[in-house]
Design a protein around this motif. Structure first.
Motif, short mmCIF file in Angstrom:
data_model
loop_
_atom_site.label_atom_id
_atom_site.label_comp_id
_atom_site.label_asym_id
_atom_site.label_seq_id
_atom_site.Cartn_x
_atom_site.Cartn_y
_atom_site.Cartn_z
N ILE A 43 74.69 46.57 53.53
CA ILE A 43 75.31 46.54 54.90
C ILE A 43 75.56 47.80 55.87
CG2 ILE A 43 77.34 45.64 55.99
CD1 ILE A 43 77.62 43.52 53.94
N ALA A 44 75.81 48.89 55.02
CA ALA A 44 75.93 50.04 55.57
C ALA A 44 74.70 50.58 55.90
CB ALA A 44 76.53 51.12 54.59
N LEU A 45 73.52 50.21 55.15
CA LEU A 45 72.13 50.74 55.63
C LEU A 45 71.63 49.91 56.93
CD1 LEU A 45 69.63 52.34 55.52
CD2 LEU A 45 68.79 50.58 53.68
N THR A 46 72.09 48.77 56.90
CA THR A 46 71.86 47.95 58.14
C THR A 46 72.61 48.65 59.26
OG1 THR A 46 71.49 45.84 56.72
CG2 THR A 46 71.85 45.71 59.15
N LEU A 47 73.75 48.88 59.48
CA LEU A 47 74.39 49.40 60.53
C LEU A 47 74.07 50.67 60.81
CD1 LEU A 47 78.33 48.51 59.18
CD2 LEU A 47 77.06 47.55 61.02
N VAL A 48 73.58 51.63 60.01
CA VAL A 48 73.09 52.81 60.30
C VAL A 48 71.77 52.54 61.08
CG1 VAL A 48 71.68 54.80 59.37
CG2 VAL A 48 74.19 54.12 58.48
N LEU A 49 70.96 51.61 60.68
CA LEU A 49 69.53 51.52 61.42
C LEU A 49 69.42 50.75 62.55
CD1 LEU A 49 67.43 50.18 58.13
CD2 LEU A 49 67.39 52.39 59.35
N ASP A 59 79.06 65.93 57.94
CA ASP A 59 79.55 64.37 57.94
C ASP A 59 79.01 63.72 56.73
OD1 ASP A 59 80.52 64.65 60.81
OD2 ASP A 59 78.42 64.42 61.55
N LEU A 60 77.87 63.92 56.16
CA LEU A 60 77.48 63.24 54.96
C LEU A 60 78.25 63.78 53.71
CD1 LEU A 60 73.54 63.45 55.34
CD2 LEU A 60 75.31 61.45 55.78
N GLY A 61 78.72 65.11 53.85
CA GLY A 61 79.57 65.58 52.68
C GLY A 61 80.92 65.05 52.79
N PHE A 62 81.34 64.80 53.71
CA PHE A 62 82.73 64.10 54.06
C PHE A 62 82.65 62.65 53.78
CE2 PHE A 62 84.31 67.76 56.34
CZ PHE A 62 85.64 67.91 55.48
N GLY A 63 81.71 62.02 53.93
CA GLY A 63 81.28 60.70 53.74
C GLY A 63 81.23 60.50 51.97
N ASP A 170 80.31 61.32 66.49
CA ASP A 170 78.86 61.04 66.93
C ASP A 170 77.91 60.61 65.62
OD1 ASP A 170 79.14 61.68 69.31
OD2 ASP A 170 78.52 63.56 69.12
N SER A 171 78.62 60.80 64.49
CA SER A 171 77.81 60.69 63.36
C SER A 171 77.69 58.97 62.91
CB SER A 171 78.63 61.23 61.91
OG SER A 171 79.86 60.75 62.12
N GLY A 172 78.34 58.10 63.94
CA GLY A 172 78.12 56.85 63.59
C GLY A 172 78.67 56.44 62.21
N PHE A 173 77.79 55.42 61.75
CA PHE A 173 78.01 55.02 60.38
C PHE A 173 77.41 55.57 59.24
CE2 PHE A 173 78.73 51.25 63.40
CZ PHE A 173 80.05 51.16 63.14
N TRP A 174 76.90 56.86 59.52
CA TRP A 174 76.34 57.57 58.23
C TRP A 174 77.28 58.18 57.25
CZ3 TRP A 174 71.32 58.41 56.93
CH2 TRP A 174 70.13 58.12 57.77
N PRO A 175 78.57 58.18 57.58
CA PRO A 175 79.27 58.75 56.56
C PRO A 175 79.51 57.50 55.59
CG PRO A 175 80.20 59.71 58.79
CD PRO A 175 78.97 58.64 58.88
N LEU A 176 79.70 56.22 56.35
CA LEU A 176 79.76 55.24 55.52
C LEU A 176 78.77 54.79 54.60
CD1 LEU A 176 81.34 52.40 55.01
CD2 LEU A 176 79.98 51.37 56.85
#
Length: 278
Positions: A43-49, A59-63, A170-176
C-alpha cells in the motif's frame, strides 16, 4: 484539522490492533506481523507511485528510523504483554509513547496554549487508563523487568513518531515506504530465526491484510497530521488508539469494559475538547 486527523490516526491504529489481534488468536504472531508488514509495503508503494514528491536521503533515513522504532516497540510490547503484567506494561508504554513527542515538540519551539496543554495531560493520562489490562498472576515476571520492557517499548514508539515528524513536507509518502521497507525485513528475520511458518489460514490471512491496511493508512494520516499541526498536540490524540480497540472489542466480541477504561474514555473526551478549544 490536525486534531481531526489525529483522531483518524487513532481510529486506524486501534482498528488495526483489533483486527490483528483476531488474526493472532489462531495463528503465530510473527506470521501475522509479517503479513501485516507485507500488506503495508504494498500500500505504501502504491501511495508513493500515485503522488508527487521531492524526497531526500534525510527523509528516507528518518523514515527507516521510524520503521525500526515501530518494530522494536512492537517486539518489546508483545514480549512484555506475553511474559509480564499487562496492567504494568500496557499503560506505561502508552504514556511514554505519547509523552516523548510532546516533550520533543515543546523543546523544538512549539507553543501550545495552556488550555491545550491541560488537554494533552488529560489525553496522555487517558491513554494509560484505557490501555490498562487485568494483571497476570504474580509469577508472570518481576515488576522491574516489566517496567524496563514498557519503558523500552514506549521510547521506541515515541522516537518513531518524532522521526516521522522530522521528515520534510515535500517528501510525500516516501518516508512511509522507507519505514515499511525497513520493518518487513526485520519481521522476516524474526520469522526465520524462530523458524515460524508463514502460512496462514484464509480467515487469519484476511484479518492480517486488513490490519496492515488499517496500520499503514493510519501512519500515512499521521504524516499528514504532523505536517498540518503541532506534534505536541497531534501525538496524544493519535495515541488514543486503544480506545477504539476497546470499543470494537465491546461491540464485536461483547468484551466488558473495566471501570478504569470507562474513566479513561471520559478523560479522553475531556482532553480532546480542551485541545480543540485551545
Amino acid at each position: 484539522m490536525a486534531i481531526f486527523l489525529g483522531l483518524c490516526v487513532a481510529l486506524g491504529f486501534g482498528s488495526g490492533d483489533f483486527v490483528g489481534g483476531l488474526a493472532s488468536r489462531r495463528a503465530p504472531t510473527l506470521a501475522v506481523l509479517a503479513a501485516v508488514q507485507a500488506t503495508a509495503v504494498a500500500i505504501a508503494l502504491t501511495l508513493v507511485l500515485l503522488t508527487d514528491a521531492e524526497v531526500t536521503g534525510r527523509d528516507l533515513g528518518f523514515g527507516a528510523l521510524a520503521g525500526t522504532g515501530a518494530v522494536v516497540g512492537l517486539g518489546l510490547l508483545y514480549h512484555g504483554l506475553a511474559t509480564g503484567r499487562m496492567g504494568i506494561v500496557a499503560p506505561i508504554t502508552a504514556v511514554i509513547a505519547s509523552s516523548i513527542p510532546v516533550a520533543w515538540g515543546i523543546s523544538t519551539g512549539e507553543e501550545p496554549s495552556a488550555l491545550s496543554l491541560v488537554g494533552v495531560a488529560c489525553a496522555v493520562g487517558a491513554g494509560g487508563l484505557i490501555a490498562r489490562e487485568r494483571d497476570l498472576p504474580a509469577d508472570g515476571g518481576r515488576v522491574g523487568r516489566d517496567v524496563v520492557l514498557a519503558l523500552g517499548a514506549g521510547v521506541a514508539f515515541g522516537l518513531s513518531f518524532v522521526a516521522y515528524a522530522e521528515t520534510g513536507d515535500d517528501s510525500g509518502f516516501w518516508p512511509l515506504l522507507a519505514a515499511r521497507g525497513t520493518a518487513l525485513p526485520l519481521a522476516l528475520v524474526a520469522v526465520a530465526v524462530t523458524r515460524t511458518s508463514l502460512r496462514l489460514p484464509r480467515r487469519e490471512l484476511r484479518f492480517a491484510v486488513g490490519a496492515g491496511a488499517f496500520d499503514v493508512s493510519a501512519t500515512a494520516l499521521l504524516l499528514v497530521a504532523v505536517r498540518e499541526g503541532l506534534a505536541s498536540l497531534v501525538a496524544p490524540v493519535a495515541a488514543l488508539g486503544p480506545a477504539f480497540t476497546v470499543a470494537l472489542a465491546w461491540l464485536v466480541l461483547s468484551e466488558p469494559i473495566a471501570k478504569w477504561q470507562r474513566a479513561g474514555l471520559v478523560l479522553a473526551l475531556v482532553g480532546l475538547v480542551l485541545i480543540a478549544a485551545g
